[in-house]
Design a protein around this motif. Structure first.
Motif, PDB file in Angstrom:
ATOM      1  N   ARG B  37       0.783  -1.212  -0.158  1.00  9.74           N
ATOM      2  CA  ARG B  37       0.219   0.166   0.067  1.00  9.74           C
ATOM      3  C   ARG B  37       0.912   1.324   0.123  1.00  9.74           C
ATOM      4  NH1 ARG B  37      -2.723   0.146   6.001  1.00  9.74           N
ATOM      5  NH2 ARG B  37      -0.819   0.724   7.222  1.00  9.74           N
ATOM      6  N   GLN B  38       0.305   2.287  -0.420  1.00 14.59           N
ATOM      7  CA  GLN B  38       1.022   3.499  -0.576  1.00 14.59           C
ATOM      8  C   GLN B  38       0.079   4.708   0.103  1.00 14.59           C
ATOM      9  OE1 GLN B  38       2.218   5.157  -4.106  1.00 14.59           O
ATOM     10  NE2 GLN B  38       4.034   6.097  -3.176  1.00 14.59           N
ATOM     11  N   ILE B  39       0.718   5.023   1.415  1.00 13.35           N
ATOM     12  CA  ILE B  39      -0.092   6.127   1.932  1.00 13.35           C
ATOM     13  C   ILE B  39       0.390   7.440   1.291  1.00 13.35           C
ATOM     14  CG2 ILE B  39      -0.398   7.290   4.259  1.00 13.35           C
ATOM     15  CD1 ILE B  39      -0.238   4.616   5.394  1.00 13.35           C
ATOM     16  N   HIS B  40      -0.555   8.521   0.909  1.00 14.20           N
ATOM     17  CA  HIS B  40      -0.210   9.503   0.589  1.00 14.20           C
ATOM     18  C   HIS B  40       1.179  10.134   0.702  1.00 14.20           C
ATOM     19  CE1 HIS B  40      -0.780  13.499  -1.661  1.00 14.20           C
ATOM     20  NE2 HIS B  40      -0.581  14.113  -0.573  1.00 14.20           N
ATOM     21  N   SER B  41       1.952  10.288  -0.487  1.00 20.97           N
ATOM     22  CA  SER B  41       3.297  10.699  -0.503  1.00 20.97           C
ATOM     23  C   SER B  41       4.505   9.995   0.229  1.00 20.97           C
ATOM     24  CB  SER B  41       3.152  12.202   0.361  1.00 20.97           C
ATOM     25  OG  SER B  41       2.554  13.172  -0.421  1.00 20.97           O
ATOM     26  N   GLN B  42       3.927   8.819   0.434  1.00 24.28           N
ATOM     27  CA  GLN B  42       4.982   7.836   1.295  1.00 24.28           C
ATOM     28  C   GLN B  42       5.434   6.997   0.287  1.00 24.28           C
ATOM     29  OE1 GLN B  42       3.849   6.489   5.128  1.00 24.28           O
ATOM     30  NE2 GLN B  42       2.926   8.373   5.624  1.00 24.28           N
ATOM     31  N   GLY B  43       6.635   6.192   0.696  1.00 26.16           N
ATOM     32  CA  GLY B  43       6.901   5.063  -0.168  1.00 26.16           C
ATOM     33  C   GLY B  43       5.954   3.836  -0.053  1.00 26.16           C
ATOM     34  N   PRO B  44       6.008   2.842  -1.028  1.00 26.60           N
ATOM     35  CA  PRO B  44       5.086   1.707  -0.743  1.00 26.60           C
ATOM     36  C   PRO B  44       5.525   1.111   0.272  1.00 26.60           C
ATOM     37  CG  PRO B  44       5.580   2.144  -3.062  1.00 26.60           C
ATOM     38  CD  PRO B  44       6.454   3.187  -2.231  1.00 26.60           C
ATOM     39  N   GLN B  45       4.707   0.289   0.962  1.00 27.67           N
ATOM     40  CA  GLN B  45       4.697  -0.361   2.227  1.00 27.67           C
ATOM     41  C   GLN B  45       4.429  -1.727   2.094  1.00 27.67           C
ATOM     42  OE1 GLN B  45       2.065   0.738   5.399  1.00 27.67           O
ATOM     43  NE2 GLN B  45       3.378  -0.173   7.003  1.00 27.67           N
ATOM     44  N   TYR B  46       4.910  -2.831   2.404  1.00 29.11           N
ATOM     45  CA  TYR B  46       4.728  -4.056   2.360  1.00 29.11           C
ATOM     46  C   TYR B  46       3.442  -4.530   3.227  1.00 29.11           C
ATOM     47  CZ  TYR B  46       4.872  -9.033   3.208  1.00 29.11           C
ATOM     48  OH  TYR B  46       4.557 -10.599   3.314  1.00 29.11           O
ATOM     49  N   ILE B  47       2.541  -5.301   2.934  1.00 28.34           N
ATOM     50  CA  ILE B  47       1.610  -5.645   3.845  1.00 28.34           C
ATOM     51  C   ILE B  47       1.626  -7.097   4.074  1.00 28.34           C
ATOM     52  CG2 ILE B  47      -0.867  -5.681   4.006  1.00 28.34           C
ATOM     53  CD1 ILE B  47      -1.329  -3.511   2.144  1.00 28.34           C
ATOM     54  N   ILE B  48       1.564  -7.966   3.023  1.00 33.32           N
ATOM     55  CA  ILE B  48       1.440  -9.508   3.241  1.00 33.32           C
ATOM     56  C   ILE B  48       1.769 -10.249   1.769  1.00 33.32           C
ATOM     57  CG2 ILE B  48      -1.052  -9.766   2.625  1.00 33.32           C
ATOM     58  CD1 ILE B  48      -1.199 -11.541   5.091  1.00 33.32           C
ATOM     59  N   HIS B  49       2.075 -11.439   1.792  1.00 31.05           N
ATOM     60  CA  HIS B  49       2.234 -11.951   0.584  1.00 31.05           C
ATOM     61  C   HIS B  49       1.809 -13.767   0.891  1.00 31.05           C
ATOM     62  CE1 HIS B  49       6.195 -13.103   2.023  1.00 31.05           C
ATOM     63  NE2 HIS B  49       6.476 -14.000   1.163  1.00 31.05           N
ATOM     64  N   GLY B  50       1.589 -14.398  -0.298  1.00 28.06           N
ATOM     65  CA  GLY B  50       1.264 -15.739  -0.060  1.00 28.06           C
ATOM     66  C   GLY B  50       1.429 -16.563  -1.456  1.00 28.06           C
ATOM     67  N   LEU B  51       1.515 -17.804  -1.514  1.00 26.85           N
ATOM     68  CA  LEU B  51       1.447 -18.445  -2.674  1.00 26.85           C
ATOM     69  C   LEU B  51       0.258 -19.152  -2.806  1.00 26.85           C
ATOM     70  CD1 LEU B  51       3.479 -19.435  -4.848  1.00 26.85           C
ATOM     71  CD2 LEU B  51       4.202 -21.385  -3.271  1.00 26.85           C
ATOM     72  N   LYS B  52      -0.041 -20.212  -2.025  1.00 28.53           N
ATOM     73  CA  LYS B  52      -1.413 -20.952  -2.072  1.00 28.53           C
ATOM     74  C   LYS B  52      -2.300 -20.860  -0.991  1.00 28.53           C
ATOM     75  CE  LYS B  52       1.078 -25.190  -2.505  1.00 28.53           C
ATOM     76  NZ  LYS B  52       1.029 -26.266  -3.499  1.00 28.53           N
ATOM     77  N   ASN B  53      -1.668 -20.741   0.027  1.00 25.86           N
ATOM     78  CA  ASN B  53      -2.294 -21.020   1.400  1.00 25.86           C
ATOM     79  C   ASN B  53      -2.781 -19.582   1.842  1.00 25.86           C
ATOM     80  OD1 ASN B  53      -1.667 -23.619   1.632  1.00 25.86           O
ATOM     81  ND2 ASN B  53       0.309 -23.537   2.508  1.00 25.86           N
TER      82      ASN B  53
END
Lengths: 113, 112
Positions: B37-53
């Motif tokens: 996600r990118q909050i206004h004027s900030q760098g993108p921020q990682y939230i979560i990731h997954g493969l299949k689960n």
């Protein structure tokens, strides 16, 4: 401690000038990036770089060049700045060969007058 | 080009769950689904990731369909500070294919 730091945060300059943006990461990552976010807010990858290869997005003009003095730094040099170069530039890094996340800097807002 | 499709914008009431959908029908077997996600004027921020689960962390939950062609990011109790552009990205784990390619994302507005 900031993981990915960029300087300067703001850069205002005249058309035709040459400028540099510095990026440093203290995460021990071996892959670094530069992204450009234009006025339409679209984030576009410009370069990806590790100690083995530099991959350039073919749409990036050759006035832009990344320079890596060491693994922790990837600076962006821009020659003969044009009005259309005005944008926010983000540096990023991640560990190569893993699914781990990519970390982004806070961005450098470049304004070309 | 981005390999995902997301709604342009969504609204959510503060304190309610925000469910952000993403279609990635051409995802390959070795590609992960990432959310930033990118909050206004900030760098993108990682939230979560997954493969299949399905995955959950302190920020969000990620639900991936069994055929892996779509996923949903869930912010369980949205706050005003969650207002941002949310990007769903598919990527390989390594090499140049591991680069994050951003689409247009979903602009989430959390309202009081």
């Amino acid at each position: 401690d900031t993981a990915v730091s960029q300087t300067p945060k703001y850069l205002v300059t005249q058309m035709g000038n040459d400028k540099s943006i510095k990026c440093e990461q203290n995460l021990g990552h071996d892959t670094m990036y530069w992204y450009k976010q234009d006025s339409k807010k679209f984030l576009k990858i410009m370069f990806s770089y590790n100690n083995k290869e530099l991959i350039i997005n073919e749409t990036v003009p050759n006035r832009f060049s990344p320079k890596s003095p060491d693994k922790a730094h990837l600076n962006l040099h821009i020659n003969s700045l044009e009005l259309g170069d005005s944008a926010v530039y983000f540096c990023a890094s991640r560990p190569a060969g893993t699914s781990d996340e990519t970390y982004f800097g806070a961005g450098t807002r470049l304004s070309v007058l | 080009d981005a390999k995902t499709t997301q709604p342009t914008s969504m609204d959510c009431a503060e304190g309610r769950a925000a469910n952000l959908p993403c279609n990635h029908s051409t995802i390959s077997g070795n590609e992960y689904v990432y959310w930033y996600r990118q909050i206004h004027s900030q760098g993108p921020q990682y939230i979560i990731h997954g493969l299949k689960n399905n995955e959950t962390n302190e920020m969000a939950s990620l639900i991936i369909t069994e055929d892996r062609k779509s996923s949903t990011l869930i912010l369980p109790h949205a706050t005003l500070r969650d207002t941002a552009v949310y990007y769903c990205i598919v990527r390989h784990y390594g090499g140049s294919q591991g680069n994050l390619i951003f689409g247009k994302g979903t602009k989430l507005s959390v309202k009081p």
